[in-house]
Design an enzyme around this catalytic site. Structure first.
Site, PDB file in Angstrom:
ATOM      1  CE1 TYR A 119      -0.841 -17.320  -4.199  1.00 28.94           C
ATOM      2  CE2 TYR A 119      -2.884 -17.801  -3.037  1.00 28.94           C
ATOM      3  CZ  TYR A 119      -1.750 -17.041  -3.195  1.00 28.94           C
ATOM      4  OH  TYR A 119      -1.515 -15.969  -2.358  1.00 28.94           O
ATOM      5  NE  ARG A 142       3.039  -8.196   2.472  1.00 28.00           N
ATOM      6  CZ  ARG A 142       3.862  -7.463   3.192  1.00 28.00           C
ATOM      7  NH1 ARG A 142       5.097  -7.882   3.417  1.00 28.00           N
ATOM      8  NH2 ARG A 142       3.463  -6.302   3.686  1.00 28.00           N
ATOM      9  CG  ASP A 153      -4.793  -4.280   5.308  1.00 28.55           C
ATOM     10  OD1 ASP A 153      -5.736  -4.407   4.505  1.00 28.55           O
ATOM     11  OD2 ASP A 153      -3.946  -5.172   5.507  1.00 28.55           O
ATOM     12  CB  ALA A 180      -0.943  -0.005   1.200  1.00 28.75           C
TER      13      ALA A 180
END
Length: 365
Positions: free
Chosen positions: A188, A103, A265, A15
């Protein structure tokens, strides 16, 4: 109208870095303050859906994302006890493609783009209230900027905990949802023949929020003792699962004042059952930069909240609904699985069409 203005971004996650990049591309002078000594050393996999992909495309990062990620071909709901595939929803027609990424790799990509745009990354630096024309709170679910704008928050335990892990394994390019009574697992692939695992269980007691609570593999195995052989093999390969409690936080009532604003968030935490936490944050960054570039800080911040709040509220509600649908049992589970199977056979595009409001969104306007 944001050009040459000083911007301080608190938080060096997806973010914060995406917001820093988006504002720097509008000519702002941006510093990112991250209290960790390094970027991207925690976390596992992320799913970048088409809406998040468009946000990165608006920042010129499509090719860079392609290099560090894998395209997804399908979502595959599966009975986690019997191992039977319920149906398969094809994703290959999505533009941009739905993608899987680690990430840390996403953060490294964003950090490199930020540096190329002149963003100053201040690592190992805590900045509670930096001096700047605009301070962006990208400091997550325990955001100090959110507390400044809204007061203390009282999150509610959702009645669910989750384990995260990554194991070495080859897997087809699809997200598989292993649905079980009171539990589910999402798996995944990630680049490097790795498999990302998120395993969720309903329970009365709770684990503290965050990603840093190591649990024993046996605790996770006990929770999924009746898993089918394929899922059993995946979970039993995990050596150090990270456990955290899942909490519901309200969408912030107030996202900004005259010189502070929330993204990601910090503004709208979501449960991980729609894979939209990172994607909504990427959208926030592009929309915020667009609003302050067109309208200035004073008018742009309320415009940003007005555009974002209804959308993120709808996405959070959809994630909450999935938390129920994945955990059905008995007659309700059989009926739901039969319905999914029929939908996959008779209207294979219905799954994507139903989510067009989410995946079809373009934050660049």
């Amino acid at each position: 109208m944001i050009a040459k203005r000083d911007v301080a971004v608190i938080g060096g996650g997806p973010a914060g870095l995406t917001t820093a990049l988006a504002l720097a591309m509008q000519g702002a002078s941006v510093r990112v303050f991250e209290q960790a000594e390094t970027l991207g050393d925690i976390g596992a996999g992320l799913q970048i859906s088409p809406n998040g992909g468009r946000a990165l495309a608006a920042l010129g990062l499509t090719d860079a994302l392609d290099r560090i990620s894998l395209p997804s071909e399908a979502v595959v709901p599966t009975n986690g006890v019997t191992g039977r595939t319920v149906t398969r929803f094809d994703l290959t027609g999505q533009v941009p493609r739905y993608r899987f990424v680690a990430r840390p790799d996403l953060i490294a990509m964003l950090a490199e783009a930020c540096r190329a745009r002149g963003v100053e990354l201040c690592l190992g630096t805590r900045a509670d209230d930096p001096r700047a024309d605009l301070v962006v709170g990208a400091d997550g679910i325990k955001s100090q900027v959110r507390a400044r704008l809204n007061g203390a928050d009282a999150p509610a335990f959702s009645g669910q905990v989750a384990w995260r892990a990554v194991v070495q394994a080859e897997a087809p390019p699809q997200a598989r949802i292993w649905m079980m009574p009171g539990r589910h697992v999402v798996t995944y692939p990630l680049p490097g023949n790795r498999l990302n695992i998120v395993a969720v269980q309903e329970r009365n007691d709770w684990a503290a929020e965050g990603w840093h609570h190591a649990d024993t593999p046996q605790a996770m195995r006990d929770a999924f003792a009746d898993a089918c052989p394929a899922l059993h093999d995946i979970l039993w390969a995990v050596e150090v699962p990270l456990l955290w409690g899942l909490f519901r936080h309200p969408v912030a009532a107030r996202w900004h004042d005259a010189s502070h604003v929330l993204v990601g968030d910090a503004a709208h935490p979501t449960l991980p059952f729609l894979a939209q936490g990172a994607n909504l944050a990427l959208e926030d960054a592009v929309v915020l930069a667009r609003c302050v570039a067109r309208h200035g800080i004073a008018a742009g911040l309320p415009r940003y909240q007005a555009l974002r709040a209804p959308r993120v509220t709808r996405a959070i509600a959809a994630a909450d609904a999935n938390a129920v649908n994945y955990h059905l049992s008995g007659v309700r589970q059989r009926a739901a699985h039969l319905g999914l199977a029929a939908l996959g056979r008779m209207a294979p595009g219905a799954f994507i069409n139903r989510l067009d409001w989410l995946y079809g969104y373009d934050p660049a306007g």
